[in-house]
Write a protein that holds these residues in place. Structure first.
Motif, PDB file in Angstrom:
ATOM      1  N   MET A 143       1.322 -31.926  21.162  1.00  0.00           N
ATOM      2  CA  MET A 143       1.836 -30.644  21.096  1.00  0.00           C
ATOM      3  C   MET A 143       3.346 -30.539  21.580  1.00  0.00           C
ATOM      4  O   MET A 143       3.409 -31.297  22.965  1.00  0.00           O
ATOM      5  CB  MET A 143       0.948 -29.791  21.873  1.00  0.00           C
ATOM      6  N   ASP A 144       4.011 -29.867  21.191  1.00  0.00           N
ATOM      7  CA  ASP A 144       5.447 -29.778  21.569  1.00  0.00           C
ATOM      8  C   ASP A 144       6.044 -28.144  21.287  1.00  0.00           C
ATOM      9  O   ASP A 144       5.335 -27.679  20.333  1.00  0.00           O
ATOM     10  CB  ASP A 144       6.292 -30.676  21.171  1.00  0.00           C
ATOM     11  N   TYR A 175      15.381 -13.363  15.439  1.00  0.00           N
ATOM     12  CA  TYR A 175      15.618 -14.528  15.911  1.00  0.00           C
ATOM     13  C   TYR A 175      14.822 -15.110  16.833  1.00  0.00           C
ATOM     14  O   TYR A 175      14.649 -14.308  17.771  1.00  0.00           O
ATOM     15  CB  TYR A 175      17.228 -14.533  16.215  1.00  0.00           C
ATOM     16  N   VAL A 176      14.154 -16.184  16.650  1.00  0.00           N
ATOM     17  CA  VAL A 176      13.474 -16.883  17.721  1.00  0.00           C
ATOM     18  C   VAL A 176      14.275 -18.055  18.526  1.00  0.00           C
ATOM     19  O   VAL A 176      14.751 -18.981  17.858  1.00  0.00           O
ATOM     20  CB  VAL A 176      12.193 -17.726  17.164  1.00  0.00           C
ATOM     21  N   VAL A 177      14.119 -18.043  19.917  1.00  0.00           N
ATOM     22  CA  VAL A 177      14.903 -19.222  20.669  1.00  0.00           C
ATOM     23  C   VAL A 177      14.048 -19.560  21.849  1.00  0.00           C
ATOM     24  O   VAL A 177      13.349 -18.986  22.572  1.00  0.00           O
ATOM     25  CB  VAL A 177      16.094 -18.374  21.220  1.00  0.00           C
ATOM     26  N   TYR A 178      14.055 -21.021  21.939  1.00  0.00           N
ATOM     27  CA  TYR A 178      13.172 -21.425  22.935  1.00  0.00           C
ATOM     28  C   TYR A 178      14.045 -21.407  24.179  1.00  0.00           C
ATOM     29  O   TYR A 178      15.086 -21.752  24.305  1.00  0.00           O
ATOM     30  CB  TYR A 178      13.156 -23.102  22.476  1.00  0.00           C
ATOM     31  N   GLY A 179      13.342 -20.795  25.151  1.00  0.00           N
ATOM     32  CA  GLY A 179      13.902 -20.534  26.606  1.00  0.00           C
ATOM     33  C   GLY A 179      13.808 -21.539  27.437  1.00  0.00           C
ATOM     34  O   GLY A 179      14.431 -21.451  28.635  1.00  0.00           O
ATOM     35  N   GLY A 180      12.823 -22.626  27.492  1.00  0.00           N
ATOM     36  CA  GLY A 180      12.748 -23.647  28.368  1.00  0.00           C
ATOM     37  C   GLY A 180      11.429 -23.725  28.677  1.00  0.00           C
ATOM     38  O   GLY A 180      10.560 -23.146  28.446  1.00  0.00           O
ATOM     39  N   SER A 181      11.180 -24.865  29.613  1.00  0.00           N
ATOM     40  CA  SER A 181       9.732 -25.240  29.970  1.00  0.00           C
ATOM     41  C   SER A 181       9.532 -25.326  31.476  1.00  0.00           C
ATOM     42  O   SER A 181      10.506 -25.936  32.207  1.00  0.00           O
ATOM     43  CB  SER A 181       9.127 -26.501  29.069  1.00  0.00           C
ATOM     44  N   GLN A 241       0.650 -29.742  32.664  1.00  0.00           N
ATOM     45  CA  GLN A 241       0.757 -28.611  31.855  1.00  0.00           C
ATOM     46  C   GLN A 241       2.248 -27.863  31.716  1.00  0.00           C
ATOM     47  O   GLN A 241       2.831 -28.075  32.885  1.00  0.00           O
ATOM     48  CB  GLN A 241      -0.063 -27.532  32.672  1.00  0.00           C
ATOM     49  N   GLU A 242       2.400 -27.839  30.502  1.00  0.00           N
ATOM     50  CA  GLU A 242       3.816 -27.341  30.203  1.00  0.00           C
ATOM     51  C   GLU A 242       3.776 -25.696  29.739  1.00  0.00           C
ATOM     52  O   GLU A 242       2.935 -25.552  28.962  1.00  0.00           O
ATOM     53  CB  GLU A 242       4.420 -28.171  28.972  1.00  0.00           C
ATOM     54  N   THR A 243       4.381 -25.119  30.609  1.00  0.00           N
ATOM     55  CA  THR A 243       4.526 -23.614  30.374  1.00  0.00           C
ATOM     56  C   THR A 243       5.835 -23.459  29.725  1.00  0.00           C
ATOM     57  O   THR A 243       6.984 -23.802  30.272  1.00  0.00           O
ATOM     58  CB  THR A 243       4.360 -22.851  31.486  1.00  0.00           C
ATOM     59  N   VAL A 244       5.785 -22.860  28.390  1.00  0.00           N
ATOM     60  CA  VAL A 244       7.028 -22.721  27.672  1.00  0.00           C
ATOM     61  C   VAL A 244       7.332 -21.122  27.505  1.00  0.00           C
ATOM     62  O   VAL A 244       6.337 -20.561  27.372  1.00  0.00           O
ATOM     63  CB  VAL A 244       6.698 -23.509  26.363  1.00  0.00           C
ATOM     64  N   ASP A 245       8.616 -21.014  27.544  1.00  0.00           N
ATOM     65  CA  ASP A 245       9.014 -19.350  27.329  1.00  0.00           C
ATOM     66  C   ASP A 245       9.968 -19.497  25.891  1.00  0.00           C
ATOM     67  O   ASP A 245      10.729 -20.396  25.726  1.00  0.00           O
ATOM     68  CB  ASP A 245      10.187 -19.149  28.463  1.00  0.00           C
ATOM     69  N   GLN A 276       5.501 -15.877  26.581  1.00  0.00           N
ATOM     70  CA  GLN A 276       4.978 -17.364  27.391  1.00  0.00           C
ATOM     71  C   GLN A 276       3.875 -17.906  26.929  1.00  0.00           C
ATOM     72  O   GLN A 276       2.694 -17.158  26.567  1.00  0.00           O
ATOM     73  CB  GLN A 276       5.016 -16.988  28.840  1.00  0.00           C
ATOM     74  N   THR A 277       3.397 -19.206  26.768  1.00  0.00           N
ATOM     75  CA  THR A 277       2.508 -19.832  26.615  1.00  0.00           C
ATOM     76  C   THR A 277       2.382 -21.175  27.192  1.00  0.00           C
ATOM     77  O   THR A 277       3.598 -21.684  27.980  1.00  0.00           O
ATOM     78  CB  THR A 277       2.081 -20.106  25.212  1.00  0.00           C
ATOM     79  N   SER A 278       1.243 -22.059  27.211  1.00  0.00           N
ATOM     80  CA  SER A 278       1.307 -23.424  27.842  1.00  0.00           C
ATOM     81  C   SER A 278       0.194 -24.292  27.292  1.00  0.00           C
ATOM     82  O   SER A 278      -0.528 -23.644  26.545  1.00  0.00           O
ATOM     83  CB  SER A 278       0.845 -23.236  29.546  1.00  0.00           C
ATOM     84  N   PHE A 279       0.397 -25.206  27.445  1.00  0.00           N
ATOM     85  CA  PHE A 279      -0.420 -26.445  26.902  1.00  0.00           C
ATOM     86  C   PHE A 279      -0.448 -27.653  27.791  1.00  0.00           C
ATOM     87  O   PHE A 279       0.616 -27.884  28.615  1.00  0.00           O
ATOM     88  CB  PHE A 279      -0.181 -26.748  25.451  1.00  0.00           C
ATOM     89  N   ASP A 280      -1.515 -28.443  27.822  1.00  0.00           N
ATOM     90  CA  ASP A 280      -1.649 -29.691  28.535  1.00  0.00           C
ATOM     91  C   ASP A 280      -0.877 -30.768  27.741  1.00  0.00           C
ATOM     92  O   ASP A 280      -1.035 -30.844  26.350  1.00  0.00           O
ATOM     93  CB  ASP A 280      -3.120 -29.993  28.797  1.00  0.00           C
ATOM     94  N   GLY A 281      -0.354 -31.741  28.229  1.00  0.00           N
ATOM     95  CA  GLY A 281       0.152 -33.044  27.855  1.00  0.00           C
ATOM     96  C   GLY A 281       0.011 -34.111  28.575  1.00  0.00           C
ATOM     97  O   GLY A 281      -0.361 -34.053  29.755  1.00  0.00           O
ATOM     98  N   THR A 282       0.540 -35.319  27.936  1.00  0.00           N
ATOM     99  CA  THR A 282       0.528 -36.565  28.728  1.00  0.00           C
ATOM    100  C   THR A 282       1.557 -37.477  28.489  1.00  0.00           C
ATOM    101  O   THR A 282       1.920 -37.315  27.088  1.00  0.00           O
ATOM    102  CB  THR A 282      -1.011 -37.354  28.222  1.00  0.00           C
ATOM    103  N   TYR A 283       2.200 -38.058  29.260  1.00  0.00           N
ATOM    104  CA  TYR A 283       3.326 -38.939  29.014  1.00  0.00           C
ATOM    105  C   TYR A 283       2.936 -40.461  29.378  1.00  0.00           C
ATOM    106  O   TYR A 283       2.126 -40.387  30.334  1.00  0.00           O
ATOM    107  CB  TYR A 283       4.469 -38.411  30.099  1.00  0.00           C
TER     108      TYR A 283
END
Length: 143
Positions: free
Chosen positions: A1-2, A45-51, A62-66, A134-141
């Motif tokens: 997920m990204d 217009y949609v803009v990614y505000g950061g994580s 857990q990544e929280t994205v705005d 805002q939303t969030s999801f789990d991730g692994t690096y």
């Protein structure tokens, strides 16, 4: 997920609002003399505000994205009509918020929640508001 997948789903979902004439990723379209820009109103217009990242354990986080959805309306009848008439800025705010709130777009993310609505720009004929989500999801690096 990204965050790119989420942004794509935001745009796809906003296109379901029938009276919108423009829905796309924000890339500076509102930066110049806004009244004279060749924008098809009403527009979103949609803009990614950061994580923000909260580390869970090892490589897991857990990544929280705005995201911000900029809604732009134009009405030549004056500022009251611009905001309150059918299809005006207030309708845009309400319709975008209703369309996106609590959606996860069948992605493995938390339901989208609205965080804030703020005025970005207003003149006698154009109004732009930003709606923060805002939303969030789990991730692994890998490590």
């Amino acid at each position: 997920m990204d965050f790119e997948q989420i942004e794509d789903k935001l745009i796809e979902t906003l296109k379901s609002i029938p009276y919108l004439k423009t829905v796309e990723t924000y890339a500076g379209q509102l930066e110049a003399e806004i009244e004279s820009l060749p924008i098809r109103f009403p527009a979103c217009y949609v803009v990614y505000g950061g994580s923000n990242f909260d580390w869970l354990d090892g490589p897991n986080h857990q990544e929280t994205v705005d995201f911000t959805v900029l809604v732009a309306g134009k009405n030549l009848r004056g500022s009251s009509s611009l905001r309150k008439d059918s299809g005006g800025a207030y309708d845009l705010i309400n319709d975008v918020t209703a369309t996106l709130t609590n959606k996860n777009f069948d992605l493995d993310i938390e339901r989208l929640k609205p965080m804030k609505v703020a005025l970005v720009f207003i003149s006698k004929t154009v109004a732009v508001y930003g709606i923060d989500f805002q939303t969030s999801f789990d991730g692994t690096y890998d490590w």
